[in-house]
Motif scaffolding. Structure first.
Motif, mmCIF file in Angstrom:
data_model
loop_
_atom_site.group_PDB
_atom_site.id
_atom_site.type_symbol
_atom_site.label_atom_id
_atom_site.label_comp_id
_atom_site.label_asym_id
_atom_site.label_seq_id
_atom_site.Cartn_x
_atom_site.Cartn_y
_atom_site.Cartn_z
ATOM 1 N N SER A 1 -2.455 2.699 -4.148
ATOM 2 C CA SER A 1 -3.265 3.532 -3.310
ATOM 3 C C SER A 1 -4.766 3.293 -2.952
ATOM 4 C CB SER A 1 -3.270 5.040 -4.034
ATOM 5 O OG SER A 1 -3.445 5.886 -3.088
ATOM 6 N N SER B 1 6.075 7.040 0.007
ATOM 7 C CA SER B 1 6.445 5.587 0.237
ATOM 8 C C SER B 1 7.436 5.343 -0.957
ATOM 9 C CB SER B 1 5.080 4.589 0.011
ATOM 10 O OG SER B 1 4.448 4.934 -1.230
ATOM 11 N N ALA B 2 7.657 6.247 -1.721
ATOM 12 C CA ALA B 2 8.029 6.071 -2.968
ATOM 13 C C ALA B 2 9.836 5.395 -2.724
ATOM 14 C CB ALA B 2 8.580 7.392 -3.866
ATOM 15 N N GLY C 1 2.136 -2.249 -6.096
ATOM 16 C CA GLY C 1 1.764 -1.099 -5.052
ATOM 17 C C GLY C 1 0.529 -0.570 -5.482
ATOM 18 N N GLU D 1 -7.890 12.321 -1.120
ATOM 19 C CA GLU D 1 -6.768 12.186 -1.356
ATOM 20 C C GLU D 1 -5.634 13.038 -1.023
ATOM 21 O OE1 GLU D 1 -6.406 10.723 -5.527
ATOM 22 O OE2 GLU D 1 -7.503 8.745 -5.051
ATOM 23 N N GLU E 1 1.647 8.996 -2.104
ATOM 24 C CA GLU E 1 2.460 8.180 -2.609
ATOM 25 C C GLU E 1 3.727 8.551 -2.730
ATOM 26 O OE1 GLU E 1 0.715 6.822 -6.692
ATOM 27 O OE2 GLU E 1 -0.210 5.196 -5.444
ATOM 28 N N SER E 2 4.142 10.005 -2.547
ATOM 29 C CA SER E 2 5.421 10.439 -2.454
ATOM 30 C C SER E 2 6.186 9.664 -1.185
ATOM 31 C CB SER E 2 5.555 11.840 -2.557
ATOM 32 O OG SER E 2 4.539 12.332 -1.586
ATOM 33 N N LYS F 1 0.928 -1.182 0.064
ATOM 34 C CA LYS F 1 0.132 0.125 0.077
ATOM 35 C C LYS F 1 0.767 1.354 0.088
ATOM 36 C CE LYS F 1 -3.834 -2.357 2.155
ATOM 37 N NZ LYS F 1 -4.598 -2.746 3.504
ATOM 38 N N THR F 2 0.924 1.771 -1.000
ATOM 39 C CA THR F 2 1.865 3.060 -1.401
ATOM 40 C C THR F 2 1.417 4.391 -1.275
ATOM 41 O OG1 THR F 2 1.228 2.929 -3.643
ATOM 42 C CG2 THR F 2 3.244 1.635 -3.105
ATOM 43 N N GLY F 3 0.179 4.322 -0.962
ATOM 44 C CA GLY F 3 -0.714 5.644 -0.587
ATOM 45 C C GLY F 3 -2.084 5.214 0.002
#
Length: 366
Positions: free
Chosen positions: A309, A291-292, A307, A251, A288-289, A171-173
């Motif tokens: 969101s 987790s980048a 990945g 978001e 998402e930034s 889960k990146t976002g």
């Protein structure tokens, strides 16, 4: 069985620890049950990792904190409270069959806790690693947020062992999420003799529901969903009070500000009605930034891992909002969170444990 640095990760041992945690029921807000659950979590951590797992009392129940010592570098974050009431275990006991473990909380998120502990146990050097397992994530993290943010800042990187996204992705976002409660005050009167003498709180609430629902902007990822409503006392009385509960997901910080301002600006449609709004977006968005960099590390360890969101929130929202690199969804592969069909895929447990261990190594030595 998966090997990391020559140390085996035993699925059988993970299953036994998972059984221990699942069979110690831990519904949110049940302080006695959460006290027992915290002790069980601490015992599992100590038995596998050594050292001391401290129980930190709070209004929401005991949180569990363990540190390997050394300069803090990475925080493994989870929670031990579940959404299931006491007695669920009797109806839905822990079982392992056909490659699946089932029982209350296996996916959200006791399986992730067990995998993380066993992953760390496979490392020769655990210095700089901390584990924080909170007691009130499912009900807003009100008693744990400050502690989460403190340890996240101290460590500088956060791995959240919530359940995986569909198909085992990370889960990146996450959307920011919160709940608003809109209370309407009207004036009662006899519905047959003098309905016009009253101020109908139910009618006012109906106007508000339509207005509130229109605040959603799906194209921007914003959902505004009225979910619960109540009004009235008797069928021949103009209702003097009504309440509408609204779930909100956003978001971006800009959408959070817009929606919160719109709720603050709600005004009555009917003369004599009054509106009070409580609540807000308690979990900020996890962009998402945040987790980048960690996601790139994960893909080097597991090429091709996906990945996504997602709409649900976690304590990772808080840490990401601080600017601390945060990667979520590192827990169990399975599904059915908060539902009777909740399950964990046993065959994925060792690989996920190894992924957590690999990320810890990469963060500390990369």
């Amino acid at each position: 069985m998966t090997m990391r640095k020559g140390v085996p990760v035993s699925v059988d041992a993970m299953i036994e620890d998972l059984r221990t945690l699942v069979e110690t029921e831990s519904p949110s807000r049940d302080l006695d049950a959460l006290a027992a659950s915290a002790k069980a979590v601490a015992a599992v951590i100590e038995s596998r990792l050594g050292g001391r797992a401290d129980l930190l009392p709070s209004a929401g129940g005991p949180h569990v904190h363990w540190s390997a010592g050394g300069d803090p570098r990475v925080l493994i974050l989870g929670h031990h409270d579940t959404v299931f009431p006491l007695g669920t275990l009797e109806r839905r006991p822990f079982r392992v069959a056909d490659g699946r473990a089932t029982g209350p909380g296996v996916f959200d998120m006791l399986g992730g806790l067990v995998q993380a502990v066993h992953g760390l146990a496979a490392l020769d050097d655990r210095s700089g690693v901390e584990i924080l397992v909170t007691a009130d994530e499912e009900v807003g993290s009100h008693s744990s947020r400050a502690l989460i943010e403190e340890r996240a800042r101290a460590c500088g990187a956060v791995l959240v062992v919530e359940g995986a996204a569909d198909g085992g992705g990370l889960k990146t976002g996450r959307k920011g999420c919160g709940t608003f409660r809109v209370s309407v005050k009207g004036r009662a009167s006899h519905a047959g003799l003098e309905p016009a003498a009253g101020v109908n709180a139910l009618v006012e609430a109906a106007h508000q529901v339509l207005h509130i629902a229109a605040l959603g902007r799906p194209e921007a990822g914003t959902t505004v969903t009225p979910t619960v409503a109540s009004a009235g006392t008797l069928d021949n009385v103009v209702p003097a009070e009504a309440t509408v509960v609204v779930d909100v997901r956003v978001e971006t910080a800009g959408e959070q500000q817009r929606v919160e301002a719109a709720f603050a600006a709600l005004t009555p449609h009917l003369d004599g009605a009054e509106i009070t709004v409580r609540g807000g977006i308690g979990r900020p968005p996890m962009p998402e930034s945040a987790s980048a960099g960690l996601f790139a590390m994960a893909r080097r360890l597991r090429p091709g891992i996906d990945g996504a969101s997602v709409g649900g929130g976690s304590d990772g929202n808080f840490t990401a909002a601080l600017g601390v690199p945060t990667l979520d969804g590192l827990g169990a592969v399975g599904g059915g969170a908060h539902a009777d069909h909740e399950y964990l895929l046993v065959d994925a447990m060792a690989e996920r444990a190894d992924l957590v261990a690999g990320l810890v190594d990469a963060i500390r030595h990369g």
